[in-house]
Enzyme design. Structure first.
Site, PDB file in Angstrom:
ATOM      1  N   GLY A  91      -0.040   2.565   7.399  1.00 34.15           N
ATOM      2  CA  GLY A  91      -0.007   1.785   8.639  1.00 34.15           C
ATOM      3  C   GLY A  91       0.634   0.413   8.512  1.00 34.15           C
ATOM      4  N   LYS A  92       1.341   0.164   7.424  1.00 30.61           N
ATOM      5  CA  LYS A  92       1.899  -1.175   7.210  1.00 30.61           C
ATOM      6  C   LYS A  92       2.943  -1.535   8.261  1.00 30.61           C
ATOM      7  CE  LYS A  92       3.322  -0.117   3.090  1.00 30.61           C
ATOM      8  NZ  LYS A  92       2.928   1.306   3.092  1.00 30.61           N
ATOM      9  N   THR A  93       3.893  -0.632   8.454  1.00 31.82           N
ATOM     10  CA  THR A  93       4.963  -0.933   9.396  1.00 31.82           C
ATOM     11  C   THR A  93       4.454  -0.922  10.828  1.00 31.82           C
ATOM     12  OG1 THR A  93       6.344   0.307   7.912  1.00 31.82           O
ATOM     13  CG2 THR A  93       7.328  -0.363   9.975  1.00 31.82           C
ATOM     14  N   LYS A 118      -7.614   4.538  -7.129  1.00 30.50           N
ATOM     15  CA  LYS A 118      -7.950   5.491  -8.187  1.00 30.50           C
ATOM     16  C   LYS A 118      -9.281   6.185  -7.891  1.00 30.50           C
ATOM     17  CE  LYS A 118      -5.423   3.270 -11.903  1.00 30.50           C
ATOM     18  NZ  LYS A 118      -5.498   2.432 -13.100  1.00 30.50           N
ATOM     19  N   PRO A 167       2.580   4.855   1.148  1.00 29.70           N
ATOM     20  CA  PRO A 167       3.249   5.200   2.402  1.00 29.70           C
ATOM     21  C   PRO A 167       2.243   5.752   3.414  1.00 29.70           C
ATOM     22  CG  PRO A 167       4.400   6.170   0.542  1.00 29.70           C
ATOM     23  CD  PRO A 167       3.138   5.583   0.002  1.00 29.70           C
ATOM     24  N   GLY A 168       2.490   5.458   4.673  1.00 32.44           N
ATOM     25  CA  GLY A 168       1.651   6.049   5.716  1.00 32.44           C
ATOM     26  C   GLY A 168       0.297   5.398   5.870  1.00 32.44           C
ATOM     27  N   GLY A 208       0.837  -1.202   0.000  1.00 34.48           N
ATOM     28  CA  GLY A 208       0.000   0.000   0.000  1.00 34.48           C
ATOM     29  C   GLY A 208       0.864   1.240   0.000  1.00 34.48           C
ATOM     30  N   SER A 238      -3.197   1.329 -18.478  1.00 36.22           N
ATOM     31  CA  SER A 238      -4.544   1.646 -18.004  1.00 36.22           C
ATOM     32  C   SER A 238      -4.984   3.041 -18.438  1.00 36.22           C
ATOM     33  CB  SER A 238      -4.635   1.493 -16.499  1.00 36.22           C
ATOM     34  OG  SER A 238      -4.060   2.591 -15.877  1.00 36.22           O
TER      35      SER A 238
HETATM   36  P1  ADP Z   1       3.698   2.683   6.280  1.00 35.34           P
HETATM   37  O1  ADP Z   1       4.554   1.639   6.861  1.00 35.34           O
HETATM   38  O2  ADP Z   1       2.488   2.138   5.565  1.00 35.34           O
HETATM   39  O3  ADP Z   1       4.407   3.691   5.463  1.00 35.34           O
HETATM   40  P2  ADP Z   1       3.447   3.571   8.985  1.00 35.34           P
HETATM   41  O4  ADP Z   1       3.105   2.283   9.631  1.00 35.34           O
HETATM   42  O5  ADP Z   1       4.836   4.075   9.090  1.00 35.34           O
HETATM   43  O6  ADP Z   1       3.022   3.495   7.463  1.00 35.34           O
HETATM   44  O7  ADP Z   1       2.416   4.652   9.502  1.00 35.34           O
HETATM   45  C1  ADP Z   1       2.688   6.015   9.563  1.00 35.34           C
HETATM   46  C2  ADP Z   1       2.038   6.624  10.780  1.00 35.34           C
HETATM   47  O8  ADP Z   1       0.631   6.638  10.652  1.00 35.34           O
HETATM   48  C3  ADP Z   1       2.342   5.880  12.047  1.00 35.34           C
HETATM   49  O9  ADP Z   1       2.601   6.787  13.055  1.00 35.34           O
HETATM   50  C4  ADP Z   1       1.057   5.128  12.334  1.00 35.34           C
HETATM   51  O10 ADP Z   1       0.901   4.941  13.695  1.00 35.34           O
HETATM   52  C5  ADP Z   1       0.006   6.015  11.754  1.00 35.34           C
HETATM   53  N1  ADP Z   1      -1.151   5.255  11.239  1.00 35.34           N
HETATM   54  C6  ADP Z   1      -1.302   4.730  10.014  1.00 35.34           C
HETATM   55  N2  ADP Z   1      -2.474   4.086   9.881  1.00 35.34           N
HETATM   56  C7  ADP Z   1      -3.107   4.219  11.066  1.00 35.34           C
HETATM   57  C8  ADP Z   1      -4.373   3.777  11.578  1.00 35.34           C
HETATM   58  N3  ADP Z   1      -5.224   3.056  10.824  1.00 35.34           N
HETATM   59  N4  ADP Z   1      -4.679   4.077  12.853  1.00 35.34           N
HETATM   60  C9  ADP Z   1      -3.826   4.795  13.612  1.00 35.34           C
HETATM   61  N5  ADP Z   1      -2.640   5.261  13.194  1.00 35.34           N
HETATM   62  C10 ADP Z   1      -2.257   4.977  11.934  1.00 35.34           C
END
Ligand code: ADP
Length: 764
Positions: free
Chosen positions: A347-349, A704, A344-345, A342, A661
């Protein structure tokens, strides 16, 4: 008649059964008396008299008379008929019974039963001899004159359940009962024999092992004494030696460690290799060599933890709970390797971290972005100067356990160089067939990675080599809608950020409207990374005010810009457009979805096609396909193409794989240009086109559509084969879009009125 509840006894009618006197006393509250009539009833579970209820008993009991009370502590009961317990009441430990005699089928072959008894006796005598039961045993055995009696005597030593014992009493046929008894007795005699053999074998092995470990212990003890007498003399080498002994490493590792330790001893402290050997042994002994026990995880608690850390992401959480349930069932510490894909940001990590918390395991993260050398994964051979272990083993050492949850970040950003292919090394790490003996080049001894719970993350699967991708189970993180972002900001990002700058929660008020504005105007993303940064800077601004002793004001839409001290982003919303030849497309980029405009222009010329934009090469095919298709659909415009050059501009952004696409958008743009029929910019489209104008499915539809809705698009054409993907799209996104699935480009052109009618085209 005394009612005696028993548990775990073999009760045989018309025979003799033996009970412990103690048990009798506990069951009845008094001592047994000879000639006393009793009814034995069987409780289903081991209970004290006070805990018994009417439901505690099996439906059949047994009548009998106490014939002997042995001073050794047991009583003999001559048993009679079986009894149906017609009615039973239990009040405060007092049992009242109505019983009736239960008939049985007397089909026992007496002669065969006699033979059976003889055979069992013979076997018993054999066992008695081997086990040294004592001189008198044979006389006893001869006195027991039925299988029932023998079974009752042996019952306390038998390994069978209460229900298996009760089955004897329940059997109506005397023949089948005899067979059942025979089976029980033989099975248990065999078990006894097996145990005896195993014990003998173990003893021989043990003697050797005991001796060896006794000698070792003695040596260690003497060495310790010496160390304690002269602590100043405990050398670094001796310290390493102690660490190696205590580490519990496997045999191969121990050999390697001992070998290097000996080299250290022989070559002394000043050899060129000393430092390297020290580092190596330090690393090896710093690893955890202990196999951790598989724990059963409470699913409810795990769900709670996941819910607490992250808002939304229901599908992802469900899948994780499934995996935990399977791991519980199989008592395993790892399952399928998950790949979170997915923008960035999203919540994957961080969800990886929550998974570790839910599993009560250690968490380590390895970033693979930009890794190009195999040695980064697998380590350098020790012959190199400055050799180091690879990132995987390094992370294992940092975790301090053998079963951490390991997040391998950005597997899609692995590179390849002349120094080998890190992806293939990673393959070995992740392969359950191979990873129990993963050998890092630096360590040079195998380490078991099979208990590590691996989670990989990536922005897109396009650049992940196929074999690696096949190993993993892809879970998509779709990105958040503004409504979800608002909740995430309120529940997670803001409270955390406030705490991080040392403010109290009540000291910084941010209104919902301000957050909505922040999301809409100051961020443009699928995830919440940018939002997090903005919220962090809101908090810092408040902290500064606080430090200056200024009054803290609530953040509202009106003062947001001032507090942030920044401009809103130039919003990428659909522009008013009524010019033929410009059409809104939807692209999927590694950071989520985006809208883009495909622009076309005719200039005087002789049929050349010019394509500009970052994806030049990829688009070339799509563009020439679109041109042919438009020529085919509008034969009357053939001249237009001959007398002009066609310029197509596709702005950058989309990932190369997503290029095709744009097919429908390109075709529509060119058709709009040559027919001079403008397409409203609030209409967007995505789909791959074949040479004959059919529309094929595309990837990343949820992202999209989210981008389209963000940008203010009202209507979207999608390939009909993508309709299933709509399930993954948030309802609040769908409710704001009119979605039209299509099978061919002509459907789009007709729907938009892009048809060949006058006026004839004028060149620009
Ligand atoms: P990714 O690995 O997808 O780039 P991160 O896991 O680093 O994303 O998430 C970035 C920030 O957003 C983190 O501080 C995370 O805690 C927060 N975050 C992302 N998704 C959620 C969610 N569904 N609920 C609460 N916090 C979230």
């Amino acid at each position: 008649m005394t009612i005696v509840p028993v548990y775990n006894a073999i009760l045989v009618p018309n025979s003799t059964v033996y009970l412990q006197s103690d048990l009798y006393k506990r069951a009845t509250g008094r001592s047994p008396v000879t000639e006393e009539k009793v009814t034995l009833i069987v409780s289903k579970e081991a209970r004290t008299r006070e805990e018994l209820t009417a439901e505690s008993f099996y439906p059949i009991g047994l009548s009998g008379v106490i014939t002997e009370i042995h001073p050794e502590g047991f009583i003999a009961i001559k048993t009679g008929d079986r009894m149906d317990l017609d009615e039973i009441t239990v009040t405060n430990g007092r049992i009242d019974l109505f019983v009736s005699r239960r008939p049985e089928t007397d089909d026992l072959d007496a002669a065969a039963d006699k033979r059976r008894l003889e055979a069992v006796r013979g076997e018993l005598k054999e066992v008695a001899k081997n086990f040294r039961w004592g001189q008198g045993a044979e006389i006893f055995i001869d006195q027991w004159d039925s299988l029932g009696e023998i079974a009752s005597v042996l019952s306390p030593w038998m390994s069978c359940t209460n229900a298996e014992r009760y089955a004897v009493l329940e059997e109506d046929s005397t023949q089948r009962r005899a067979e059942l008894l025979e089976k029980l007795i033989y099975e248990n005699l065999e078990m006894t024999k097996l145990n005896l053999e195993a014990n003998n074998a173990r003893q021989e092995d043990h003697q050797k092992i005991y001796r060896e470990s006794a000698i070792r212990k003695q040596l260690e003890y003497l060495q310790k004494e010496l160390d304690e007498l002269h602590p100043e003399n405990v050398s670094d080498i001796r310290k390493l030696e102690i660490k190696i002994e205590e580490s519990g490493m496997n045999e191969t590792a121990r050999k390697e460690a001992d070998k290097l330790l000996n080299r250290l001893k022989q070559e002394g402290q000043n050899s060129a290799e000393t430092g390297m050997i020290y580092n190596y042994l330090d690393f090896l002994t710093g690893l955890s060599w202990k196999k951790e026990e598989a724990r059963t995880i409470d699913l409810k608690e795990a769900e709670r933890v996941l819910e607490e850390d992250h808002f939304g992401l229901k599908k992802v959480k469900d899948r994780i709970i499934e995996q935990i349930a399977v791991m519980n069932l199989k008592q395993e510490q790892s399952g399928s390797i998950l790949l979170f894909v997915g923008a960035p940001g999203t919540g994957k990590t961080s969800i990886g971290q929550s998974i570790a918390r839910a599993l009560q395991r250690e968490y380590v993260r390895v970033s693979l972005g930009g890794v190009r050398d195999e040695a980064d994964i697998r380590g350098h051979r020790r012959t190199y100067i400055g050799a180091m272990p690879g990132r995987i083993m390094d992370a294992i050492q940092k975790s301090g356990v053998s079963n951490p949850v390991m997040v391998l970040d950005e597997v899609d950003k692995l590179g390849v160089s002349y120094n080998g292919d890190p992806a293939s090394a990673l393959l070995e790490v992740l392969d359950p067939e191979q990873n129990h003996t993963f050998t890092d080049h630096y360590m040079n001894v195998p380490y078991d990675l099979s208990d590590v719970f691996f989670i990989c993350t990536a922005n897109s699967t396009d650049t992940i080599p196929e074999p690696l991708l096949n190993r993993m189970e892809v879970i998509r993180f779709q990105g958040y809608t503004p409504i979800e972002k608002l909740q995430i900001a309120k529940r997670h990002l803001l409270p955390k950020a406030v705490q991080a700058v040392g403010l109290k929660p009540e000291e910084l008020q941010v209104t919902d409207e301000a957050l909505e504005k922040l999301i809409a105007e100051f961020t443009r993303e699928s995830g919440v990374r940018g939002l997090k940064k903005r919220i962090d800077s809101l908090c810092r601004a408040a902290a500064v005010r606080r430090a200056r002793g200024e009054e803290l004001v609530a953040v509202t839409p009106e003062n947001l810009r001032e507090v942030l001290n920044d401009h809103p982003l130039r919003s990428r919303t659909v522009k008013e457009n009524e010019t033929p030849g410009i059409v809104t497309g939807l692209a999927w980029t590694s950071v989520g979805g985006e809208i883009l405009y495909i622009e076309t222009l005719l200039t005087k010329g002789n049929g050349k096609i010019i394509i500009t934009g970052q994806l030049g090469d990829v688009m070339k095919e799509s563009a020439s396909l679109a041109v042919s298709l438009v020529k085919h659909l509008f034969p009357e415009k053939a001249e237009v193409f001959e007398q002009h050059d066609l310029h197509i501009h596709v702005p950058d952004g989309a990932t190369p794989k997503d290029g095709p696409s744009a097919g429908v958008t390109l075709t529509t743009a060119i058709a709009s240009l040559v027919t001079e029929k403008p397409v409203p910019s609030t209409v967007a489209m995505t789909g791959e086109v074949t040479l004959r104008g059919s529309v094929n499915p595309i990837g990343g539809l949820p992202e999209k559509l989210m981008a389209a809705q963000r940008a203010g698009v009202e209507r979207v054409f999608i390939p009909e084969d993508n309709v299933e993907d709509l399930e993954d799209v948030a309802p609040e996104v769908l409710s704001q879009l009119t979605i039209t699935p299509v099978k061919s480009v002509s459907e789009i052109l007709n729907a938009l009125g892009v048809t060949a009618e006058e006026p004839m085209l004028q060149a620009v």
